[in-house]
Design a protein around this motif. Structure first.
Motif, PDB file in Angstrom:
ATOM      1  N   MET A 321       0.822  -1.203   0.000  1.00 36.01           N
ATOM      2  CA  MET A 321       0.000   0.000   0.000  1.00 36.01           C
ATOM      3  C   MET A 321       0.862   1.262   0.000  1.00 36.01           C
ATOM      4  SD  MET A 321      -3.062   0.927  -0.286  1.00 36.01           S
ATOM      5  CE  MET A 321      -3.648  -0.761  -0.159  1.00 36.01           C
ATOM      6  N   LEU A 322       1.939   1.264   0.767  1.00 33.34           N
ATOM      7  CA  LEU A 322       2.818   2.436   0.814  1.00 33.34           C
ATOM      8  C   LEU A 322       3.453   2.706  -0.548  1.00 33.34           C
ATOM      9  CD1 LEU A 322       4.632   1.766   4.220  1.00 33.34           C
ATOM     10  CD2 LEU A 322       2.686   3.283   3.805  1.00 33.34           C
ATOM     11  N   ARG A 323       3.832   1.644  -1.220  1.00 30.01           N
ATOM     12  CA  ARG A 323       4.446   1.793  -2.545  1.00 30.01           C
ATOM     13  C   ARG A 323       3.408   2.198  -3.579  1.00 30.01           C
ATOM     14  NH1 ARG A 323       6.973  -3.577  -4.746  1.00 30.01           N
ATOM     15  NH2 ARG A 323       4.751  -4.083  -4.610  1.00 30.01           N
ATOM     16  N   LEU A 324       2.232   1.582  -3.519  1.00 30.56           N
ATOM     17  CA  LEU A 324       1.169   1.906  -4.467  1.00 30.56           C
ATOM     18  C   LEU A 324       0.796   3.378  -4.395  1.00 30.56           C
ATOM     19  CD1 LEU A 324      -1.126   0.963  -6.443  1.00 30.56           C
ATOM     20  CD2 LEU A 324      -2.525   0.585  -4.395  1.00 30.56           C
ATOM     21  N   ARG A 325       0.786   3.920  -3.190  1.00 31.20           N
ATOM     22  CA  ARG A 325       0.347   5.298  -2.998  1.00 31.20           C
ATOM     23  C   ARG A 325       1.499   6.292  -3.039  1.00 31.20           C
ATOM     24  NH1 ARG A 325      -4.095   6.312   1.146  1.00 31.20           N
ATOM     25  NH2 ARG A 325      -4.612   7.737  -0.542  1.00 31.20           N
ATOM     26  N   GLN A 326       2.693   5.794  -3.299  1.00 30.63           N
ATOM     27  CA  GLN A 326       3.880   6.639  -3.445  1.00 30.63           C
ATOM     28  C   GLN A 326       4.118   7.494  -2.201  1.00 30.63           C
ATOM     29  OE1 GLN A 326       3.362   8.792  -7.132  1.00 30.63           O
ATOM     30  NE2 GLN A 326       3.485   6.944  -8.372  1.00 30.63           N
ATOM     31  N   LEU A 327       4.013   6.845  -1.046  1.00 30.18           N
ATOM     32  CA  LEU A 327       4.318   7.513   0.218  1.00 30.18           C
ATOM     33  C   LEU A 327       5.771   7.291   0.618  1.00 30.18           C
ATOM     34  CD1 LEU A 327       1.131   6.528   2.290  1.00 30.18           C
ATOM     35  CD2 LEU A 327       1.444   8.427   0.693  1.00 30.18           C
ATOM     36  N   VAL A 328       6.271   6.114   0.285  1.00 30.55           N
ATOM     37  CA  VAL A 328       7.633   5.721   0.646  1.00 30.55           C
ATOM     38  C   VAL A 328       8.232   4.988  -0.546  1.00 30.55           C
ATOM     39  CG1 VAL A 328       9.048   4.392   2.268  1.00 30.55           C
ATOM     40  CG2 VAL A 328       6.929   5.455   3.063  1.00 30.55           C
ATOM     41  N   VAL A 329       9.525   5.195  -0.782  1.00 25.95           N
ATOM     42  CA  VAL A 329      10.218   4.454  -1.838  1.00 25.95           C
ATOM     43  C   VAL A 329      11.430   3.757  -1.241  1.00 25.95           C
ATOM     44  CG1 VAL A 329       9.457   5.976  -3.697  1.00 25.95           C
ATOM     45  CG2 VAL A 329      11.608   6.458  -2.503  1.00 25.95           C
ATOM     46  N   ALA A 330      11.842   2.677  -1.880  1.00 26.78           N
ATOM     47  CA  ALA A 330      13.037   1.952  -1.451  1.00 26.78           C
ATOM     48  C   ALA A 330      14.243   2.472  -2.223  1.00 26.78           C
ATOM     49  CB  ALA A 330      12.852   0.460  -1.695  1.00 26.78           C
ATOM     50  N   GLU A 331      15.332   2.669  -1.494  1.00 28.85           N
ATOM     51  CA  GLU A 331      16.585   3.102  -2.109  1.00 28.85           C
ATOM     52  C   GLU A 331      17.696   2.256  -1.508  1.00 28.85           C
ATOM     53  OE1 GLU A 331      19.011   7.097  -1.732  1.00 28.85           O
ATOM     54  OE2 GLU A 331      17.252   7.386  -3.018  1.00 28.85           O
ATOM     55  N   GLY A 332      18.069   1.212  -2.224  1.00 27.52           N
ATOM     56  CA  GLY A 332      19.029   0.266  -1.668  1.00 27.52           C
ATOM     57  C   GLY A 332      18.420  -0.456  -0.482  1.00 27.52           C
ATOM     58  N   ASP A 333      19.121  -0.434   0.640  1.00 28.49           N
ATOM     59  CA  ASP A 333      18.627  -1.071   1.862  1.00 28.49           C
ATOM     60  C   ASP A 333      17.873  -0.096   2.755  1.00 28.49           C
ATOM     61  OD1 ASP A 333      19.732  -3.513   1.152  1.00 28.49           O
ATOM     62  OD2 ASP A 333      21.669  -3.044   2.088  1.00 28.49           O
ATOM     63  N   SER A 334      17.587   1.089   2.234  1.00 32.25           N
ATOM     64  CA  SER A 334      16.909   2.110   3.034  1.00 32.25           C
ATOM     65  C   SER A 334      15.542   2.439   2.457  1.00 32.25           C
ATOM     66  CB  SER A 334      17.757   3.390   3.099  1.00 32.25           C
ATOM     67  OG  SER A 334      18.971   3.157   3.779  1.00 32.25           O
ATOM     68  N   LEU A 335      14.739   3.081   3.284  1.00 30.94           N
ATOM     69  CA  LEU A 335      13.414   3.546   2.892  1.00 30.94           C
ATOM     70  C   LEU A 335      13.387   5.065   2.992  1.00 30.94           C
ATOM     71  CD1 LEU A 335      11.412   0.913   4.947  1.00 30.94           C
ATOM     72  CD2 LEU A 335      11.683   0.918   2.464  1.00 30.94           C
ATOM     73  N   VAL A 336      12.826   5.702   1.979  1.00 37.69           N
ATOM     74  CA  VAL A 336      12.793   7.161   1.920  1.00 37.69           C
ATOM     75  C   VAL A 336      11.345   7.623   1.984  1.00 37.69           C
ATOM     76  CG1 VAL A 336      13.442   9.215   0.612  1.00 37.69           C
ATOM     77  CG2 VAL A 336      14.861   7.148   0.483  1.00 37.69           C
ATOM     78  N   ILE A 337      11.041   8.476   2.962  1.00 37.21           N
ATOM     79  CA  ILE A 337       9.705   9.062   3.072  1.00 37.21           C
ATOM     80  C   ILE A 337       9.625  10.231   2.097  1.00 37.21           C
ATOM     81  CG2 ILE A 337       8.070  10.247   4.583  1.00 37.21           C
ATOM     82  CD1 ILE A 337       9.359   8.812   6.944  1.00 37.21           C
ATOM     83  N   LEU A 338       8.715  10.152   1.151  1.00 37.58           N
ATOM     84  CA  LEU A 338       8.577  11.219   0.169  1.00 37.58           C
ATOM     85  C   LEU A 338       7.891  12.430   0.803  1.00 37.58           C
ATOM     86  CD1 LEU A 338       7.534   9.120  -2.948  1.00 37.58           C
ATOM     87  CD2 LEU A 338       9.799   9.988  -2.344  1.00 37.58           C
ATOM     88  N   PRO A 339       8.223  13.642   0.331  1.00 37.67           N
ATOM     89  CA  PRO A 339       7.663  14.848   0.956  1.00 37.67           C
ATOM     90  C   PRO A 339       6.144  14.847   1.050  1.00 37.67           C
ATOM     91  CG  PRO A 339       9.455  15.440  -0.513  1.00 37.67           C
ATOM     92  CD  PRO A 339       9.225  13.963  -0.697  1.00 37.67           C
TER      93      PRO A 339
END
Length: 383
Positions: A321-339
């Motif tokens: 759900m987080l990915r579908l709604r573009q709230l958070v993205v994965a960057e390598g082994d980390s998770l980035v909260i989008l503005p």
């Protein structure tokens, strides 16, 4: 006509959600005498609440809802009527109107109609539980002043939570940008576009469920038992005198609702992500924090949906759900909260924030763990 409402609810709910139902004290619910009146008091997270609860209860009982006048528009009016709803004007101050409404509510109570009311009086805009309103509760309680009414009234707390609230962006919009409340035409356009888009996905086989919709039923409270502990004759007092006492009843019911709020995967994941107060967080740290939060929730007897499964499985359900709604993205082994994602994460985390303290110790500083300085945040709604 209840069958129409049930069949509609069945189709809609199963298209959109996977529903979980739990009971805090099923034996106490079973002990409610069949001759007595049952009133379900629910927290109000979404306009889908009516549909979800109607679907969950349909096999045992039909519920008459108090619905805001906003729903008196085609085709919503007929949809809500099929669930047994009646419409009220929440901000209408005409004394005659409220006198008629009180008589109507007391009439259906005397006749044993099972009712569903939202003591918060409206949808939560920031995800937190709101302070209770007393109007309908007062009307129902004063039914016992009728000497011919020999039944008891049982208030049953019902708590709902979702992995996705359909109208969440509209609800938080004004809190993110002050004064930016969408007009009725804008809301109608948004809803129409949303329905058409999902209809297109359904017809092409691309429609996916929006995760969990969870409903928990708590321990019921007998009105006559409560009156036995209240000041004698409290319901016959003037409105100014009795409302402070009824406030205690409303607060107790809201406390019971809050204690059984279901913890679905998205709120748990949102709480874990925000607990670091950082834009970038290692995924392993998020999973570990989710595990810690789950343990703490279980220590306070919170209702964690499928709380016994591996934390990786809970994360996988939230991540979709987080990915579908573009709230958070994965960057390598980390998770980035989008503005644009933070306000919605905060909205979902707020739904369980009253159960435990969410903020946790920060990770050791690293340049990629930059503290959030400019991400938008939810404001507290005016009360």
């Amino acid at each position: 006509y209840y069958k129409v409402g049930y069949n509609l609810a069945k189709v809609l709910v199963n298209l959109l959600y996977k529903v979980s139902v739990d009971y805090q004290d099923e034996a106490a619910l079973a002990r409610i005498p069949k001759k007595d009146v049952v009133v379900y008091l629910m927290n109000h997270r979404s306009n889908a609440d009516y549909v979800v609860v109607a679907y969950v209860l349909a096999y045992g009982v039909q519920v008459s809802y108090a619905v805001g006048e906003w729903a008196r528009a085609w085709p919503l009016e007929y949809v809500f009527k099929s669930f047994g709803a009646y419409f009220i004007r929440r901000r209408y101050r005409e004394p005659l109107y409220h006198a008629v409404l009180e008589r109507y509510v007391q009439l259906i109570t005397r006749n044993g109609v099972t009712q569903g009311i939202f003591p918060e009086g409206g949808l939560t805009r920031d995800g937190r539980l709101k302070l209770p309103k007393l109007g309908l509760l007062d009307y129902i309680c004063r039914t016992v002043l009728d000497g011919d009414f020999a039944r008891d009234v049982w208030f049953v707390p019902v708590a709902l939570n979702y992995d996705r609230v359909l109208e969440d962006r509209s609800l938080i919009r004004e809190l993110v940008a002050e004064g930016d409340r969408p007009g009725r035409l804008s809301q109608l356009f948004s809803v129409t576009a949303y329905v058409l888009a999902n209809l297109g996905r359904l017809l092409t086989g691309r429609l996916r469920r929006y995760g969990r919709a969870a409903v928990n039923f708590g321990t019921p409270l007998s009105l006559r038992s409560w009156l036995a502990t209240a000041p004698p004759g409290v319901l016959a007092w003037s409105k100014e005198q009795r409302l402070p006492e009824l406030q205690k009843l409303a607060n107790e019911m809201l406390r019971r609702i809050g204690a059984i709020i279901p913890v679905t995967p998205v709120p748990l994941a949102a709480a874990a992500l925000l607990s670091f107060e950082q834009t970038v967080v290692p995924k392993a740290a998020v999973l570990d924090r989710m595990d810690q939060l789950r343990d703490r929730l279980q220590e306070v007897n919170a209702k964690v949906v499928r709380g016994g499964v591996r934390i990786h499985d809970i994360w996988d359900r939230a991540w979709r759900m987080l990915r579908l709604r573009q709230l958070v993205v994965a960057e390598g082994d980390s998770l980035v909260i989008l503005p644009r994602g933070r306000p919605l994460l905060e909205y979902y985390a707020n739904s369980i924030a009253h159960l435990i303290r969410i903020r946790g110790p920060r990770l050791p500083f690293h340049k990629e763990h930059e503290r959030e300085t400019d991400l938008p945040r939810l404001k507290r709604p005016e009360t």
